[in-house]
Design a protein around this motif. Sequence first.
Motif, short mmCIF file in Angstrom:
data_model
loop_
_atom_site.label_atom_id
_atom_site.label_comp_id
_atom_site.label_asym_id
_atom_site.label_seq_id
_atom_site.Cartn_x
_atom_site.Cartn_y
_atom_site.Cartn_z
N ALA A 1 -12.69 4.29 -10.38
CA ALA A 1 -12.36 3.13 -9.54
C ALA A 1 -13.51 2.13 -9.50
O ALA A 1 -13.31 0.92 -9.66
N CYS B 1 -6.37 -2.00 -4.56
CA CYS B 1 -6.29 -0.54 -4.52
C CYS B 1 -5.02 -0.16 -3.77
O CYS B 1 -4.97 -0.23 -2.54
N THR C 1 -4.75 5.51 -4.30
CA THR C 1 -6.03 5.26 -4.96
C THR C 1 -7.17 5.59 -4.01
O THR C 1 -7.07 5.36 -2.80
#
Length: 261
Positions: free
Chosen positions: A126, A143, A147
């Motif tokens: 990420a 996001c 996530t």
Amino acid sequence: MATDRPTVIASPANPLVKQALAVREGRRPEAGTAFIEGARLIDTALQAGVVVERLFTLDGSHPALAQAVLAAGGTVSVVTPAVLRRLTQTVTPQGTVAIVRRPAPEWPSSASLAVVLAGVADPGNAGTIIRAADAVGADLVVCAAGTVSPYNAKAVRASMGSLFHVPVVTADASEVLRRLRNLGLRLVLADAAGDTGYLQCDFRVPVAIVLGGEAAGAGQVWRQAADATVRIPIFGRAESLNVALAAAVLLYEARRQRLEL
């Protein structure tokens, strides 16, 4: 401007240390704070206007940074090497960590290139995707539900400060889809079995690149909503590309096409 007493914090049981650990480990998401580590990253946050609430540092370490934190209204706490080792997650502590106030997530009023993380669970991936988005000048990183938090300590480190340069918002899938449509963005889903090779995809139009989770990929809601699915070919024996690497390939292709306009 606030300062602590010059007393050095020598115990990991100190309440301030416990609070910092709770933020680092994500046990205080309601506090609106994040844990960052290393003088360079902390300075990047300061330069971006992020509020540094408390700096933990060794005695005499990074005096200019400590002064900058104090000048901005933050607090500096001096700790022993043992306490700093308890606070840090890196193998070689860089002499300072900080608790910062998370910037308020704001959707931009316009965007031509966005990235959507749809179930990316690994914080290193990420953070690296956020870094790649910043590098190509993307307007937005989203996001979506499922996530990892972009303020996970490992994700913050992997972003190398880019988290504080590009707008990063978090929302559930329905809100993300609604807002992306309102921004006029075409949804392009990265998929190993995509219908179109990424070099044949038109990234010159306003677009949101959607990246699914490392194991299962994007969920059905994203497959149904996608305007196109693109694949990155594998020429060797690798089973697949890491999602962060795939993001970088697609983002730079989008930038390349736009430079040729």
